[in-house]
Design a protein around this motif. Structure first.
Motif, PDB file in Angstrom:
ATOM      1  N   VAL A 132      82.933  20.371   6.782  1.00  0.00           N
ATOM      2  CA  VAL A 132      84.607  20.037   6.229  1.00  0.00           C
ATOM      3  C   VAL A 132      84.863  18.280   6.485  1.00  0.00           C
ATOM      4  O   VAL A 132      84.887  18.191   8.207  1.00  0.00           O
ATOM      5  CB  VAL A 132      86.235  20.469   6.761  1.00  0.00           C
ATOM      6  N   HIS A 133      84.329  17.796   6.322  1.00  0.00           N
ATOM      7  CA  HIS A 133      84.470  16.629   6.641  1.00  0.00           C
ATOM      8  C   HIS A 133      85.962  15.575   6.445  1.00  0.00           C
ATOM      9  O   HIS A 133      86.915  15.640   5.463  1.00  0.00           O
ATOM     10  CB  HIS A 133      83.474  14.979   6.202  1.00  0.00           C
ATOM     11  N   LEU A 134      86.188  15.497   7.613  1.00  0.00           N
ATOM     12  CA  LEU A 134      88.184  14.776   7.649  1.00  0.00           C
ATOM     13  C   LEU A 134      87.880  12.834   8.142  1.00  0.00           C
ATOM     14  O   LEU A 134      87.326  13.369   8.906  1.00  0.00           O
ATOM     15  CB  LEU A 134      89.240  15.320   8.648  1.00  0.00           C
ATOM     16  N   THR A 135      88.933  12.733   7.893  1.00  0.00           N
ATOM     17  CA  THR A 135      88.570  10.956   8.208  1.00  0.00           C
ATOM     18  C   THR A 135      90.495  10.442   8.507  1.00  0.00           C
ATOM     19  O   THR A 135      90.856  10.681   7.315  1.00  0.00           O
ATOM     20  CB  THR A 135      88.311  10.013   6.678  1.00  0.00           C
ATOM     21  N   THR A 136      90.605   9.987   9.585  1.00  0.00           N
ATOM     22  CA  THR A 136      91.864   9.036   9.631  1.00  0.00           C
ATOM     23  C   THR A 136      92.103   8.054   9.753  1.00  0.00           C
ATOM     24  O   THR A 136      90.475   6.972   9.242  1.00  0.00           O
ATOM     25  CB  THR A 136      92.035   9.648  11.231  1.00  0.00           C
ATOM     26  N   LYS A 137      93.033   7.478   9.348  1.00  0.00           N
ATOM     27  CA  LYS A 137      93.061   5.160   9.218  1.00  0.00           C
ATOM     28  C   LYS A 137      93.053   5.268  11.128  1.00  0.00           C
ATOM     29  O   LYS A 137      93.451   4.085  11.353  1.00  0.00           O
ATOM     30  CB  LYS A 137      94.216   4.953   8.930  1.00  0.00           C
TER      31      LYS A 137
ATOM     32  N   LEU B 240      96.043  11.334   7.318  1.00  0.00           N
ATOM     33  CA  LEU B 240      94.311  11.341   7.605  1.00  0.00           C
ATOM     34  C   LEU B 240      94.862   9.850   5.866  1.00  0.00           C
ATOM     35  O   LEU B 240      95.101  10.034   5.449  1.00  0.00           O
ATOM     36  CB  LEU B 240      94.919  12.649   6.571  1.00  0.00           C
ATOM     37  N   GLN B 241      93.023  10.212   5.656  1.00  0.00           N
ATOM     38  CA  GLN B 241      92.558   8.955   4.759  1.00  0.00           C
ATOM     39  C   GLN B 241      92.234   9.451   4.021  1.00  0.00           C
ATOM     40  O   GLN B 241      92.343  10.224   2.594  1.00  0.00           O
ATOM     41  CB  GLN B 241      91.921   7.753   5.124  1.00  0.00           C
ATOM     42  N   ASP B 242      90.673  11.138   3.616  1.00  0.00           N
ATOM     43  CA  ASP B 242      90.703  11.410   2.722  1.00  0.00           C
ATOM     44  C   ASP B 242      90.231  13.346   3.622  1.00  0.00           C
ATOM     45  O   ASP B 242      89.722  12.914   4.901  1.00  0.00           O
ATOM     46  CB  ASP B 242      89.369  10.962   2.715  1.00  0.00           C
TER      47      ASP B 242
END
Length: 221
Positions: A203-208, A177-179
């Motif tokens: 909910v926004h989720l950013t991964t690498k 997870l990035q953020d």
């Protein structure tokens, strides 16, 4: 992304469970442009058994640490990100995660893992956005998902969004997870800051990322 109001009702929780999720002890706030947490008043999360959600076998990491904070820029108290309500599968079962509600086309493997894990853990969620045009690279490159929260402005909707953020942070290493962004707060595995970040209906989720799937991946609980 526009606001989405879901017709599907969330299961009623007991007052004790709802209180555990909303207790004022677990948002993040960092000064300046960094995302480091406050040094004082650090409270460890309640340790719970989480399910092993992964693509291939990997080690289990420790619980997220939750930090106290004051309020959002709107003066609204930050809600608790409860760490004690994991709807976890039996770790010994080691079953594969089914395809969830997200459109997986164009998503990278860690983003798919996060989307499937959230679909499995939170059946209330019926819409997860993925790849779409955007000025930033996260969505177009398959690195981000938007978990749409039903009745997002209600107490139950806010509690559900809080729980999903806490779940993502708990599994930050596994999801790479990035953020996460939710209700004006920008969260990272190392801390968070409140500001004008929006995202009040999802909910926004950013991964690498982890690369694009080849078709041979097995996403395990």
């Amino acid at each position: 992304m526009g606001r989405h109001v879901m017709a599907r009702k969330r299961r009623r929780r007991s007052p004790l469970a709802l209180a555990a999720m909303i207790a004022p002890a677990a948002a993040f706030l960092a000064a300046g442009s960094g995302a480091a947490p406050l040094a004082q008043d650090v409270q460890p999360a309640v340790e719970t058994e989480t399910c092993c959600m992964e693509i291939v076998a990997a080690g289990v990491f420790g619980p997220a640490t939750l930090h106290k904070s004051a309020s959002t820029p709107e003066g609204e108290p930050l809600q608790t990100l409860a760490a004690s309500h994991w709807r976890a599968a039996d770790r010994a079962a080691r079953t594969a995660l089914p395809v969830g509600v997200a459109m997986e086309s164009g998503l990278q493997v860690k983003t798919i893992l996060a989307a499937r894990a959230i679909s499995a853990a939170f059946p209330e969620i019926s819409n997860i956005g993925g790849v779409r045009p955007d000025a930033l690279r996260w969505h177009p490159n398959g690195l981000a998902i938007d978990v749409m929260i039903p009745n997002y402005s209600s107490p139950e909707g806010i509690a559900l969004g809080n729980e999903i953020v806490a779940f993502a942070l708990k599994n930050a290493e596994r999801f790479d997870l990035q953020d996460a962004i939710w209700r004006g707060v920008y969260f990272t595995p190392g801390g968070a800051r409140a500001g004008g970040y929006g995202h009040y209906d999802h909910v926004h989720l950013t991964t690498k990322g982890g690369g694009y799937p080849t078709g041979s991946e097995v996403y395990l609980r």
